[in-house]
Design a protein around this motif. Structure first.
Motif, short mmCIF file in Angstrom:
data_model
loop_
_atom_site.label_atom_id
_atom_site.label_comp_id
_atom_site.label_asym_id
_atom_site.label_seq_id
_atom_site.Cartn_x
_atom_site.Cartn_y
_atom_site.Cartn_z
N PHE A 108 0.83 -1.20 0.00
CA PHE A 108 0.00 0.00 0.00
C PHE A 108 0.86 1.26 0.00
N GLU A 109 1.87 1.29 0.85
CA GLU A 109 2.75 2.48 0.93
C GLU A 109 3.52 2.70 -0.37
N ARG A 110 4.07 1.62 -0.92
CA ARG A 110 4.81 1.75 -2.18
C ARG A 110 3.91 2.22 -3.32
N LEU A 111 2.74 1.62 -3.42
CA LEU A 111 1.83 1.97 -4.51
C LEU A 111 1.22 3.36 -4.32
N LYS A 112 0.99 3.74 -3.08
CA LYS A 112 0.48 5.08 -2.80
C LYS A 112 1.49 6.13 -3.26
N ARG A 113 2.76 5.90 -2.95
CA ARG A 113 3.82 6.84 -3.36
C ARG A 113 4.00 6.89 -4.87
N GLY A 114 3.88 5.74 -5.53
CA GLY A 114 4.17 5.69 -6.97
C GLY A 114 2.95 5.54 -7.86
N ARG A 115 1.77 5.80 -7.32
CA ARG A 115 0.56 5.53 -8.12
C ARG A 115 0.46 6.37 -9.38
N HIS A 116 1.06 7.56 -9.39
CA HIS A 116 1.00 8.42 -10.58
C HIS A 116 1.67 7.76 -11.78
#
Length: 179
Positions: A108-116
């Motif tokens: 979740f943290e990784r994808l939240k940071r890189g979702r763009h």
């Protein structure tokens, strides 16, 4: 050496770990998505938009067959690659499949940071993203669970953690180090 296929959900560290291992080992690293784009001459999102998912999955299968015939190669597969057709059976018959398993919180943290950078999740709120991960992981674990090996990739957040994980992976899978 037979091919090693890194599988797992997006954000599990397949590219991060694969690139780091390639720097330390005498092994060729292939990111399957990059390989597909290079061979197709267009981005995956363009293939999806212009030709549809079925055409992409057919191309993905053909490229997977190509790389699975190579020796001394480490392949980072797309998160969905194991979930279509008999791709898991193919990878298991041609090499070693390694599921990179990461905690839900870390994903979740990784994808939240890189979702763009990821069109599939770019417009999701944090709550929607959390639910999306939970739902997709539950569906995909049926396929991911067919991997020959499981490797914890939760701690890949800085160079020291990456180094520690690389050393553990190299030792576990007896990879040839660069001279």
């Amino acid at each position: 050496m037979k091919a090693i296929f890194l599988i797992g959900y997006m954000g599990s560290g397949k590219s991060t770990l694969g690139k780091a291992l390639a720097q330390r080992c005498d092994i060729r690293f292939i990111d399957l998505d990059d390989y597909i784009e290079e061979r197709a001459g267009k981005k995956i999102r363009e293939i999806f938009a212009e030709d549809g998912e079925a055409a992409f999955r057919d191309l993905e299968r053909r490229m997977l067959l190509e790389v699975s015939d190579m020796d001394n190669v480490l392949v980072a597969c797309g998160g969905g690659t194991p979930c279509f057709g008999d791709n898991m059976e193919l990878m298991n018959s041609r090499g070693i499949t390694v599921l990179l398993q990461t905690s839900h919180e870390r994903l979740f943290e990784r994808l939240k940071r890189g979702r763009h950078k990821r069109p599939l999740i770019a417009s999701l709120t944090d709550e929607e993203l959390d639910g999306f991960i939970t739902e997709q992981l539950a569906r995909r674990m049926v396929h991911y669970g067919k991997s020959a090996e499981v490797f914890d990739s939760t701690l890949l957040e800085d160079e020291n953690q990456v180094e520690t994980k690389c050393e553990a992976f190299i030792d576990r899978f007896n990879l040839p180090r660069k001279k």
